[in-house]
Design a protein around this motif. Structure first.
Motif, PDB file in Angstrom:
ATOM      1  N   PRO A 157      -3.467   9.007   9.312  1.00 30.52           N
ATOM      2  CA  PRO A 157      -3.432   7.586   9.695  1.00 30.52           C
ATOM      3  C   PRO A 157      -4.806   7.045  10.092  1.00 30.52           C
ATOM      4  O   PRO A 157      -5.120   5.883   9.808  1.00 30.52           O
ATOM      5  CB  PRO A 157      -2.447   7.540  10.876  1.00 30.52           C
ATOM      6  N   ILE A 208     -16.594   6.278   0.357  1.00 27.54           N
ATOM      7  CA  ILE A 208     -15.417   5.418   0.324  1.00 27.54           C
ATOM      8  C   ILE A 208     -15.116   4.913  -1.079  1.00 27.54           C
ATOM      9  O   ILE A 208     -13.972   4.922  -1.513  1.00 27.54           O
ATOM     10  CB  ILE A 208     -15.594   4.256   1.345  1.00 27.54           C
ATOM     11  N   PHE A 236      -5.110   8.685  17.266  1.00 21.84           N
ATOM     12  CA  PHE A 236      -3.736   8.333  16.889  1.00 21.84           C
ATOM     13  C   PHE A 236      -2.818   8.676  18.052  1.00 21.84           C
ATOM     14  O   PHE A 236      -2.815   9.803  18.542  1.00 21.84           O
ATOM     15  CB  PHE A 236      -3.329   9.116  15.640  1.00 21.84           C
ATOM     16  N   GLN A 245      -6.513   3.829   8.267  1.00 20.34           N
ATOM     17  CA  GLN A 245      -6.969   2.627   8.978  1.00 20.34           C
ATOM     18  C   GLN A 245      -8.449   2.370   8.731  1.00 20.34           C
ATOM     19  O   GLN A 245      -8.868   1.239   8.496  1.00 20.34           O
ATOM     20  CB  GLN A 245      -6.677   2.775  10.479  1.00 20.34           C
ATOM     21  N   LYS A 246      -9.255   3.422   8.755  1.00 19.57           N
ATOM     22  CA  LYS A 246     -10.702   3.245   8.567  1.00 19.57           C
ATOM     23  C   LYS A 246     -11.027   2.740   7.172  1.00 19.57           C
ATOM     24  O   LYS A 246     -11.869   1.867   7.003  1.00 19.57           O
ATOM     25  CB  LYS A 246     -11.425   4.586   8.763  1.00 19.57           C
ATOM     26  N   ILE A 247     -10.381   3.304   6.192  1.00 17.98           N
ATOM     27  CA  ILE A 247     -10.794   3.023   4.810  1.00 17.98           C
ATOM     28  C   ILE A 247      -9.992   1.881   4.201  1.00 17.98           C
ATOM     29  O   ILE A 247     -10.545   0.997   3.558  1.00 17.98           O
ATOM     30  CB  ILE A 247     -10.707   4.320   3.965  1.00 17.98           C
ATOM     31  N   ILE A 248      -8.686   1.882   4.393  1.00 17.75           N
ATOM     32  CA  ILE A 248      -7.861   0.825   3.801  1.00 17.75           C
ATOM     33  C   ILE A 248      -7.739  -0.354   4.764  1.00 17.75           C
ATOM     34  O   ILE A 248      -7.743  -1.518   4.344  1.00 17.75           O
ATOM     35  CB  ILE A 248      -6.453   1.358   3.432  1.00 17.75           C
ATOM     36  N   GLY A 249      -7.586  -0.066   6.037  1.00 18.00           N
ATOM     37  CA  GLY A 249      -7.468  -1.145   7.020  1.00 18.00           C
ATOM     38  C   GLY A 249      -6.109  -1.819   7.028  1.00 18.00           C
ATOM     39  O   GLY A 249      -5.932  -2.880   7.619  1.00 18.00           O
ATOM     40  N   LYS A 250      -5.145  -1.213   6.348  1.00 15.04           N
ATOM     41  CA  LYS A 250      -3.770  -1.740   6.319  1.00 15.04           C
ATOM     42  C   LYS A 250      -2.818  -0.559   6.483  1.00 15.04           C
ATOM     43  O   LYS A 250      -3.096   0.533   6.009  1.00 15.04           O
ATOM     44  CB  LYS A 250      -3.477  -2.397   4.964  1.00 15.04           C
ATOM     45  N   LYS A 251      -1.683  -0.819   7.103  1.00 11.40           N
ATOM     46  CA  LYS A 251      -0.665   0.212   7.253  1.00 11.40           C
ATOM     47  C   LYS A 251       0.099   0.339   5.936  1.00 11.40           C
ATOM     48  O   LYS A 251       0.493  -0.678   5.364  1.00 11.40           O
ATOM     49  CB  LYS A 251       0.286  -0.210   8.364  1.00 11.40           C
ATOM     50  N   ALA A 307      -9.171  -6.263   2.992  1.00 11.40           N
ATOM     51  CA  ALA A 307      -9.602  -5.327   4.043  1.00 11.40           C
ATOM     52  C   ALA A 307     -10.149  -4.020   3.472  1.00 11.40           C
ATOM     53  O   ALA A 307     -11.131  -3.479   3.980  1.00 11.40           O
ATOM     54  CB  ALA A 307      -8.418  -5.018   4.974  1.00 11.40           C
ATOM     55  N   GLU A 308      -9.521  -3.518   2.407  1.00 14.24           N
ATOM     56  CA  GLU A 308      -9.923  -2.216   1.874  1.00 14.24           C
ATOM     57  C   GLU A 308     -11.256  -2.278   1.142  1.00 14.24           C
ATOM     58  O   GLU A 308     -11.776  -1.247   0.726  1.00 14.24           O
ATOM     59  CB  GLU A 308      -8.824  -1.638   0.972  1.00 14.24           C
ATOM     60  N   VAL A 345     -16.533  -2.693  11.344  1.00 15.36           N
ATOM     61  CA  VAL A 345     -15.573  -2.925  10.258  1.00 15.36           C
ATOM     62  C   VAL A 345     -14.335  -3.671  10.754  1.00 15.36           C
ATOM     63  O   VAL A 345     -13.810  -4.555  10.064  1.00 15.36           O
ATOM     64  CB  VAL A 345     -15.214  -1.602   9.542  1.00 15.36           C
ATOM     65  N   ILE A 395      -3.163   3.111  17.077  1.00 14.90           N
ATOM     66  CA  ILE A 395      -4.486   3.706  16.918  1.00 14.90           C
ATOM     67  C   ILE A 395      -5.356   3.096  18.007  1.00 14.90           C
ATOM     68  O   ILE A 395      -5.519   1.881  18.083  1.00 14.90           O
ATOM     69  CB  ILE A 395      -5.036   3.475  15.499  1.00 14.90           C
ATOM     70  N   ILE A 410       0.859  -1.184   0.000  1.00 13.02           N
ATOM     71  CA  ILE A 410       0.000   0.000   0.000  1.00 13.02           C
ATOM     72  C   ILE A 410       0.898   1.238   0.000  1.00 13.02           C
ATOM     73  O   ILE A 410       1.749   1.387   0.879  1.00 13.02           O
ATOM     74  CB  ILE A 410      -0.902   0.010   1.256  1.00 13.02           C
ATOM     75  N   ARG A 462     -12.993  -7.324   9.545  1.00 12.84           N
ATOM     76  CA  ARG A 462     -11.686  -7.435   8.880  1.00 12.84           C
ATOM     77  C   ARG A 462     -10.770  -8.467   9.537  1.00 12.84           C
ATOM     78  O   ARG A 462      -9.861  -8.984   8.905  1.00 12.84           O
ATOM     79  CB  ARG A 462     -10.992  -6.073   8.870  1.00 12.84           C
ATOM     80  N   ARG A 512     -18.384   1.945  12.624  1.00 11.98           N
ATOM     81  CA  ARG A 512     -17.090   2.253  13.256  1.00 11.98           C
ATOM     82  C   ARG A 512     -17.289   2.980  14.576  1.00 11.98           C
ATOM     83  O   ARG A 512     -18.221   3.750  14.742  1.00 11.98           O
ATOM     84  CB  ARG A 512     -16.282   3.213  12.373  1.00 11.98           C
TER      85      ARG A 512
END
Lengths: 341, 341
Positions: free
Chosen positions: A249, B255, B224, A253-259, B212-213, B197, B233, A70, B201, B219
């Motif tokens: 960030p 989204i 942060f 996290q909310k939308i992608i859910g990955k770092k 995940a995305e 969510v 988070i 990502i 996930r 939510r």
């Protein structure tokens, strides 16, 4: 929210696009063997290429599976210019003037009066409250489809005040190449910007090669309207989310859910996104763009009101993050400078 | 927000997963020529296949470009079961009991006392306020990573009270086949659920083959936290967004930024997503799952407190949307019923 954060947030909410010809991604390698032809040879370019080669090599200890590749990019001042103001502010001003005939009261009410009289000093005096009023008056009250059409009309006609080209011509050619290069190596590229998400989606997708669902930005509230089969999403005059600083960030996290494993930005508003990316268990890459080229673009950093890079620059130096020296690292700035060759 | 909506919303917030063996997607076609082998021949199956054949045929007037092939699926009661309560509620109850030793005060405070004493009648009497308290006590206060680990621990050990199998075994085999079939035809599949969510996930990605995305849900707020390079988070005890009813089209627009062409749901909470999809300029497909199989699953619709399908059923009949009759249209319900063959 603190006043200062709101003020910065509103500025960030006023983002822009920058752009160039369609299909840039497929045509941007003048040198077939060089994935980043508009970048000068040097430490920054080498660091990017070394990183990508390392983490995409299945035999490397740093290998990253495709699903975790990502890459997040700030937009204003990072994928396109942001001076003398976030380009979205120019849209707001032009839109206000367009709507003015239906609002005679604006001739005597601030901040509208200042805008209609082109009195930018007075507009500045109206502060954050004035900016919010300006944004709400020009970004809400219509449906998502109508707003999108307004933005497209504007981008097709407006010109930058000093560069004298369409705002969408002021995208950075080296960054288009970087986006393309990362995607060619199976990175999923995202825009994560303080700018308005619907403003950006109206025209940046084709320019950046990034689909609507990979554009993350600030948002106003919306309402679902249903009337006998006629559905509309109506834009309301209230901020919902500011995608800046800590917001980056959190939105990722909310939308992608990955770092992310790769983060690219140019201001202190991107610092938390950088820190979050740096904390990835995978090997990660943090890239700051430092505006050092007063001749070809603009030079600004620690003292700028727009795109201030101060704490971020210190932390980049301290942590060894990559920093693009625009003047030194980039052969050209904008795509139209390439076609002139 | 109205009390009733909050109540419904909280219930929806308590969603679940359902599941089966990994790599289901690649192994789910017992008949090589039939993309939906667990579906009985009939009007519903034919309508799905006819639609997909039509809109993916580049010579059809209904052809949809790949980038617009967005398919959204509700989760509870649509991709997995939701009776006798949204499975996420079982997680909340189990989690509360796990945390109880650190909270002696819960032995005398409602709604915690009711949960610890397995007094579900008393819990029901605590109403929406009690449910919110229960969710907040069990879904916040830790980091995203810690919460994820808790959910994974739970899903690997908990059993459904009457089906006596892991909750993740109660996914619908015919819907796994549908997800796979749509993706094989270049649809991008999304979950759009009232469930949490982050809860989803933690384990549904592999089961559904959805990254995940592409999981959208309800939510809570987050913060942060940065401490000298240590980023976290933190989950806060406050609802941020309920992804139900009007919330579904709004979240899809925020989204994804594109209107779906295919929407699948099972309750009135999905109706606005259906209406939004039906308003697409592209030919669209709306699919309701009607729970009609008291023997193999559960039978419920207009009077149910969980997954009520009333207005949605009327509108589906009126507009000619596809309605799955679970008892008639599905050969099997759960994947473990296939492996027994």
């Amino acid at each position: 929210m603190k006043k200062t954060s709101i003020f910065l947030a509103i500025f960030l909410f006023l983002i822009v696009f920058v752009a160039c010809s369609p299909n840039m991604d497929s045509n941007n390698t003048s040198n077939k063997t060089d994935p980043l032809p508009s970048w000068n040879t040097g430490a920054t370019k080498s660091a990017i290429i070394d990183y990508v080669n390392d983490v995409t090599n299945s035999k490397s200890k740093d290998f990253i599976p495709v699903s975790d590749r990502i890459a997040t990019f700030d937009n204003d001042g990072n994928l396109w210019s942001e001076q003398p103001a976030y380009f979205q502010l120019f849209f707001a001003i032009d839109r206000l003037k367009q709507l003015a005939p239906e609002h005679p009261e604006w001739r005597t009410e601030q901040p509208f009066k200042a805008v209609l009289e082109n009195d930018m000093d007075e507009l500045a005096k109206q502060g954050e409250h004035g900016l919010i009023e300006l944004i709400m008056a020009t970004h809400s009250g219509n449906s998502e489809e109508e707003f999108r059409a307004d933005v497209i009309d504007w981008i097709n006609s407006a010109k930058h005040p000093t560069k004298k080209v369409g705002f969408d011509k002021l995208v950075y050619q080296p960054m288009l190449e970087l986006l393309h290069y990362l995607r060619a190596n199976d990175f999923k590229t995202y825009v994560v910007s303080g700018g308005g998400v619907d403003f950006m989606r109206a025209f940046v997708c084709e320019i950046y090669g990034i689909p609507a669902e990979q554009i993350i930005g600030s948002r106003i509230k919306t309402r679902f309207d249903y009337n006998n089969g006629d559905c509309r999403i109506i834009r309301l005059p209230e901020l919902e989310f500011i995608d800046d600083k800590d917001g980056k960030p959190l939105a990722i996290q909310k939308i992608i859910g990955k770092k992310p494993v790769f983060a690219s930005g140019n201001s202190d508003g991107d610092l938390q996104m950088m820190q979050w990316t740096a904390s990835n268990e995978h090997k990660s890459f943090m890239l700051y763009l430092h505006h050092t080229d007063a001749k070809r673009e603009w030079a600004y950093d620690r003292e700028s009101h727009i795109g201030r890079l101060d704490k971020g620059l210190d932390e980049a130096n301290e942590k060894g993050w990559a920093v693009i020296d625009m003047k030194k690292d980039w052969k050209v700035i904008y795509p139209f400078q390439i076609t002139k060759k």
